[in-house]
Design an enzyme around this catalytic site. Structure first.
Site, mmCIF file in Angstrom:
data_model
loop_
_atom_site.group_PDB
_atom_site.id
_atom_site.type_symbol
_atom_site.label_atom_id
_atom_site.label_comp_id
_atom_site.label_asym_id
_atom_site.label_seq_id
_atom_site.Cartn_x
_atom_site.Cartn_y
_atom_site.Cartn_z
ATOM 1 N N GLY A 35 0.845 3.647 -1.727
ATOM 2 C CA GLY A 35 1.997 4.520 -1.952
ATOM 3 C C GLY A 35 3.291 3.728 -2.039
ATOM 4 O O GLY A 35 3.270 2.525 -2.293
ATOM 5 N N HIS A 41 2.998 -0.299 -9.859
ATOM 6 C CA HIS A 41 1.837 0.576 -9.639
ATOM 7 C C HIS A 41 1.588 1.458 -10.861
ATOM 8 O O HIS A 41 0.448 1.681 -11.273
ATOM 9 C CB HIS A 41 2.069 1.495 -8.434
ATOM 10 C CG HIS A 41 2.282 0.782 -7.129
ATOM 11 N ND1 HIS A 41 3.460 0.842 -6.432
ATOM 12 C CD2 HIS A 41 1.458 -0.003 -6.395
ATOM 13 C CE1 HIS A 41 3.358 0.145 -5.315
ATOM 14 N NE2 HIS A 41 2.152 -0.384 -5.262
HETATM 15 P P1 AMP Z 1 -0.037 -1.871 -2.667
HETATM 16 O O1 AMP Z 1 0.323 -0.434 -2.683
HETATM 17 O O2 AMP Z 1 1.130 -2.783 -2.445
HETATM 18 O O3 AMP Z 1 -1.215 -2.199 -1.812
HETATM 19 O O4 AMP Z 1 -0.490 -2.204 -4.136
HETATM 20 C C1 AMP Z 1 -1.413 -1.407 -4.826
HETATM 21 C C2 AMP Z 1 -1.800 -2.124 -6.079
HETATM 22 O O5 AMP Z 1 -0.641 -2.347 -6.879
HETATM 23 C C3 AMP Z 1 -2.425 -3.503 -5.813
HETATM 24 O O6 AMP Z 1 -3.498 -3.698 -6.726
HETATM 25 C C4 AMP Z 1 -1.274 -4.435 -6.087
HETATM 26 O O7 AMP Z 1 -1.688 -5.726 -6.484
HETATM 27 C C5 AMP Z 1 -0.581 -3.710 -7.230
HETATM 28 N N1 AMP Z 1 0.818 -4.134 -7.354
HETATM 29 C C6 AMP Z 1 1.719 -4.289 -6.362
HETATM 30 N N2 AMP Z 1 2.888 -4.744 -6.860
HETATM 31 C C7 AMP Z 1 2.719 -4.884 -8.204
HETATM 32 C C8 AMP Z 1 3.557 -5.319 -9.277
HETATM 33 N N3 AMP Z 1 4.809 -5.723 -9.072
HETATM 34 N N4 AMP Z 1 3.036 -5.328 -10.533
HETATM 35 C C9 AMP Z 1 1.754 -4.918 -10.764
HETATM 36 N N5 AMP Z 1 0.923 -4.496 -9.788
HETATM 37 C C10 AMP Z 1 1.393 -4.482 -8.526
#
Ligand code: AMP
Length: 286
Positions: A35, A41
């Protein structure tokens, strides 16, 4: 115009959705998140849509991947705003389980990892982190039974850990990667960037600048050890405290001394005050 995205909180409801869409001959894509969604995301949802007719985003702040003293309790929780963002790209379902749905009483199973999970990078500083990530991702993949799931290159070691885990456990969902989305000044988007003070936010892009500069110089043939030393100096001069800044083999995360030893990824984690930033870049192929 965007419509509300249905939100379900139980595995049974998500499975009912998947069953119905499958019966209609549609493929299912899954985008697991914690989230506090940002454009990075959302780009993963768009990537999932390129491979599947229906996309499920999951929103779950997974307690088991936080160590005591990390930011689990203050991690931003913004489900209503997340759903609005997911509506703009027409996500088909949000799965937002409670902790008790994912870890009912008596839960006692954890995935044990080696390989890229033991690379002396994130795992050195967060020794229990990947077991928590791999366990919750294994659960989400089994719960949804999606055709594809998309993870960000932003968490590069995590991506390799999940790919390896899915392969080793014969999880049939295909694991896809999405590139890192950045703010205009190069800072990788992260839900944790909201923790940065204005002063630290102004310093933060120096991390990506140093990594991008190092990647270019290694691609041009400069000595890896020398280039990485200068990258560390630049990052420290910008006000960071470094956890690691390393050039590694892009597929195994093995240490690498010379350019020809394989595709190279430069990975870093560094702290500005209490905020820990991670980032990584590819060294362009020769
Ligand atoms: P998180 O909610 O931070 O656990 O991230 C969920 C997903 O979004 C994971 O697969 C992350 O690697 C990806 N994610 C987080 N930040 C970015 C970003 N800046 N660009 C692309 N994907 C991202």
């Amino acid at each position: 115009m965007s419509f509300d995205v249905p939100v379900v909180h139980t595995v049974e409801e998500m499975r009912a959705f998947v069953r119905a869409r499958r019966q209609a001959g549609e493929r299912i894509g899954l985008v697991p998140t914690m989230g506090a969604l940002h454009a990075g995301h959302i780009s993963l949802v768009e990537e999932a849509r390129r491979h599947a007719e229906r996309v499920i985003a999951t929103v779950f702040v997974n307690p088991t991947q936080f160590a005591p003293g990390e930011d689990f309790s203050r991690y931003p929780r913004t489900l209503a705003a997340d759903c609005e963002k997911l509506a703009t790209v027409a996500a088909d379902l949000v799965f937002a389980p409670a902790v008790e749905e994912m870890y009912p009483s008596g839960f006692c199973t954890t995935v044990t990892l080696e390989g890229p999970a033991k690379a002396d990078l994130e795992d050195h500083f967060r020794p229990t982190h990947f077991a928590g990530v791999a366990t919750v991702v294994a659960k989400l993949l089994n719960q949804a039974q999606a055709d594809i799931a998309v993870f960000g290159e932003k968490d590069y070691q995590q991506l390799l850990v999940i790919r390896t885990m899915a392969r080793d456990l014969d999880i049939p969902t295909q694991i896809l990667a999405g590139p890192t989305l950045r703010d205009r000044d190069g800072l990788a988007m992260s839900s944790r960037n909201v923790y940065l003070s204005a002063e630290d936010r102004a310093r933060a892009p120096a991390l990506h600048r140093a990594l991008a500069d190092a990647a270019r110089r290694i691609a041009e043939g400069e000595v890896i050890g020398h280039v990485m030393g200068e990258a560390r100096e630049a990052i420290v001069s910008a006000g960071f405290e470094i956890d690691y800044v390393e050039a590694r083999h892009a597929e195994t995360l093995a240490r690498i001394a010379r350019r020809h030893e394989g595709p190279i990824r430069i990975l870093a984690a560094a702290r500005l005050g209490a905020t820990r930033l991670i980032d990584n870049v590819a060294v362009p192929a020769a």
